[in-house]
Design an enzyme around this catalytic site. Structure first.
Site, PDB file in Angstrom:
ATOM      1  N   ASP A   1       7.471  14.614   8.283  1.00 60.97           N
ATOM      2  CA  ASP A   1       6.527  14.685   8.719  1.00 60.97           C
ATOM      3  C   ASP A   1       5.752  15.869   7.577  1.00 60.97           C
ATOM      4  O   ASP A   1       6.779  16.420   7.876  1.00 60.97           O
ATOM      5  CB  ASP A   1       7.056  15.212   9.855  1.00 60.97           C
ATOM      6  CG  ASP A   1       6.006  15.013  11.035  1.00 60.97           C
ATOM      7  OD1 ASP A   1       5.288  14.799  10.998  1.00 60.97           O
ATOM      8  OD2 ASP A   1       6.325  15.995  12.111  1.00 60.97           O
TER       9      ASP A   1
ATOM     10  N   THR B   1       4.308   2.851  15.406  1.00 56.27           N
ATOM     11  CA  THR B   1       2.910   1.946  15.985  1.00 56.27           C
ATOM     12  C   THR B   1       2.143   3.043  16.992  1.00 56.27           C
ATOM     13  O   THR B   1       1.579   2.681  17.410  1.00 56.27           O
ATOM     14  CB  THR B   1       4.100   0.904  16.997  1.00 56.27           C
ATOM     15  OG1 THR B   1       5.341   1.609  17.548  1.00 56.27           O
ATOM     16  CG2 THR B   1       5.098   0.230  16.056  1.00 56.27           C
TER      17      THR B   1
ATOM     18  N   ASN C   1       0.742   5.595  15.591  1.00 59.10           N
ATOM     19  CA  ASN C   1       0.043   5.801  14.445  1.00 59.10           C
ATOM     20  C   ASN C   1      -1.513   5.290  14.748  1.00 59.10           C
ATOM     21  O   ASN C   1      -2.334   5.848  14.196  1.00 59.10           O
ATOM     22  CB  ASN C   1       0.457   6.300  12.951  1.00 59.10           C
ATOM     23  CG  ASN C   1       1.479   7.422  12.763  1.00 59.10           C
ATOM     24  OD1 ASN C   1       2.551   6.792  12.500  1.00 59.10           O
ATOM     25  ND2 ASN C   1       1.619   8.219  13.667  1.00 59.10           N
TER      26      ASN C   1
HETATM   27  C1  IPE Z   1       6.241  10.096  13.096  1.00 60.06           C
HETATM   28  O1  IPE Z   1       5.220  11.441  12.660  1.00 60.06           O
HETATM   29  C2  IPE Z   1       6.099   9.005  12.100  1.00 60.06           C
HETATM   30  C3  IPE Z   1       5.933   9.383  10.676  1.00 60.06           C
HETATM   31  C4  IPE Z   1       6.236  10.029   9.940  1.00 60.06           C
HETATM   32  C5  IPE Z   1       5.374   8.035   9.935  1.00 60.06           C
HETATM   33  P1  IPE Z   1       4.278  11.515  14.057  1.00 60.06           P
HETATM   34  O2  IPE Z   1       3.724  12.866  13.668  1.00 60.06           O
HETATM   35  O3  IPE Z   1       3.377  11.040  14.224  1.00 60.06           O
HETATM   36  O4  IPE Z   1       4.725  12.202  15.071  1.00 60.06           O
HETATM   37  P2  IPE Z   1       4.713  13.012  16.614  1.00 60.06           P
HETATM   38  O5  IPE Z   1       3.355  12.681  16.734  1.00 60.06           O
HETATM   39  O6  IPE Z   1       4.851  14.253  15.833  1.00 60.06           O
HETATM   40  O7  IPE Z   1       5.465  12.699  17.548  1.00 60.06           O
HETATM   41  C1  IPE Z   2       3.415  12.797   8.540  1.00 57.74           C
HETATM   42  O1  IPE Z   2       2.667  13.661   8.292  1.00 57.74           O
HETATM   43  C2  IPE Z   2       2.612  11.555   7.785  1.00 57.74           C
HETATM   44  C3  IPE Z   2       2.289  10.231   9.096  1.00 57.74           C
HETATM   45  C4  IPE Z   2       3.139  10.449  10.260  1.00 57.74           C
HETATM   46  C5  IPE Z   2       1.333   9.082   8.412  1.00 57.74           C
HETATM   47  P1  IPE Z   2       1.655  14.066   9.576  1.00 57.74           P
HETATM   48  O2  IPE Z   2       0.377  13.296   9.560  1.00 57.74           O
HETATM   49  O3  IPE Z   2       1.731  13.397  11.274  1.00 57.74           O
HETATM   50  O4  IPE Z   2       1.191  15.621   9.654  1.00 57.74           O
HETATM   51  P2  IPE Z   2       1.276  16.468  10.671  1.00 57.74           P
HETATM   52  O5  IPE Z   2       2.467  16.552  11.709  1.00 57.74           O
HETATM   53  O6  IPE Z   2      -0.259  16.660  11.875  1.00 57.74           O
HETATM   54  O7  IPE Z   2       1.132  17.850   9.944  1.00 57.74           O
HETATM   55 MG    MG Z   3       3.142  14.995  12.525  1.00 61.33          MG
END
Ligand code: IPE
Ligand code: IPE
Ligand code: MG
Length: 250
Positions: A26, A72, A74
Site C-alpha cells: 500500500d 475486488t 479496487n
Molecule cells: C489494499 O489497499 C489493496 C491492495 C494493496 C491491492 P487499498 O489502498 O485498496 O485499501 P484501503 O482502501 O486503504 O483500505
Molecule cells: C496500493 O497503493 C496499490 C493498490 C491498491 C493497487 P494505493 O494505490 O492504494 O496507494 P495509496 O494508498 O492511495 O497511497
Molecule cells: Mg491504498
C-alpha cells in the site's frame, strides 16, 4: 499493545524464516503525490519494487510470497487508474521474467482471474506456465482478490457439492472448506505466517480473511515503493521475536 519492539539489537535468524509472507503493498498513490506525480507513476515504481522484494524474500528462503496487487474493491477507482493497474502485469512479466527464471521462482495467481481483461489474464497464465517447473519460492499474486469473495465462492462450491451428493453437510470441516478456497493450490502453506502492510495503514482491507486467522502482523510506515530489502529483514526480525501461541499455553 502498540508495536514498540526495537529490532536494532537483533539479527535475522535463518532458522526461523516465515514460510509464507503476505504483503499488502500500500501507498503507491501517496508516494507519487509526495513527488507531485500522477498516481500511476507510484504504481509503476511499486511494480519495480516487487522484483527487489521478491528476490530478497527468495534469498532469505521464504517458501511463499503473496502480494496483494489488486483487490475486488479496487474496481471502484477511476477507470484510467484501473486500466493502468490491469496492464501492470503485462509490463511486469515482460521486463522481469528473466530475473524470476534466474531465481528459480514459480509464479501463481490467486483471485477471480476469469474476471480480468483477457490480455492480462493471458500474460499471467503464460508466466505461470513458463515458471511451472521452477522449484524455488512461489510468488503468488493476489490479483482481483477479495477475502469475502474467496469465502463466498468456497461456500457456493460446497453447497453445490452437497446438492450433487458428493458429501453430506456434516462432512464439511475446515480441511474441506480450505480445499475450496483460492489458496488451496498452496496446500499446507496456504496460511501466511507473517502479514506485512506498508504505508502505515493498520487494516486488512478484505485480504485473506480466513487464512490470516493466526498470522503475525507487522505494519510498516514506509510507502510501498520505498519499502526496501532492509525493511523486509527488520519486519522478519519482528516476527521472529513474537510468541505464537495459537490459543494454547506455552
Ligand atoms: C489494499 O489497499 C489493496 C491492495 C494493496 C491491492 P487499498 O489502498 O485498496 O485499501 P484501503 O482502501 O486503504 O483500505
Ligand atoms: C496500493 O497503493 C496499490 C493498490 C491498491 C493497487 P494505493 O494505490 O492504494 O496507494 P495509496 O494508498 O492511495 O497511497
Ligand atoms: Mg491504498
Amino acid at each position: 499493545m502498540v508495536d514498540t519492539f526495537d529490532d536494532s539489537d537483533y539479527q535475522l535468524s535463518m532458522d526461523n524464516i516465515p514460510k509464507h509472507i503476505a504483503i499488502i503493498m500500500d501507498g503507491n498513490g501517496r508516494w507519487a503525490k509526495k513527488r507531485g506525480l500522477q498516481r500511476i507513476a507510484g504504481h509503476k515504481e511499486g511494480m519495480n519494487n516487487v522484483k527487489t522484494i521478491a528476490i530478497t524474500a527468495s534469498d532469505f528462503g521464504v517458501k511463499v510470497l503473496t502480494l496483494y496487487a489488486f483487490s475486488t474493491e479496487n474496481w471502484g477507482r477511476p477507470t484510467s487508474e484501473v486500466n493502468f493497474l490491469m496492464r501492470l502485469p503485462i509490463d511486469f512479466f515482460s521486463v522481469f521474467m528473466p530475473d524470476l527464471m534466474k531465481n528459480n521462482i514459480k509464479v501463481i495467481a490467486t483471485g477471480l482471474i476469469e474476471k480480468i481483461p483477457k490480455n492480462t489474464r493471458q500474460i499471467i497464465q503464460r508466466a505461470m506456465d513458463d515458471t511451472k517447473d521452477n522449484t524455488g519460492m512461489i510468488l503468488n499474486f493476489a490479483f482481483n482478490y477479495g477475502g469475502r469473495a474467496d469465502i463466498l465462492e468456497a461456500t457456493k462450491a460446497l453447497a453445490q457439492k452437497v446438492k450433487d451428493n458428493e458429501f453430506s453437510v456434516d462432512a464439511i470441516d475446515e480441511k474441506i472448506f480450505e480445499d475450496n478456497l483460492l489458496t488451496n493450490v498452496l496446500g499446507e502453506l496456504a496460511d501466511p505466517d507473517l502479514l506485512i502492510r506498508t504505508s502505515g495503514e493498520t487494516r486488512i482491507s478484505n485480504f485473506m480473511l480466513w487464512q490470516l486467522a493466526y498470522t503475525e502482523m507487522v505494519f510498516n510506515d514506509n510507502l510501498w515503493p520505498d519499502y526496501s530489502s532492509e525493511d523486509l529483514e527488520h519486519d522478519i526480525i519482528k516476527y521472529q521475536n513474537r510468541d505464537r501461541r495459537f490459543g494454547k499455553l506455552n
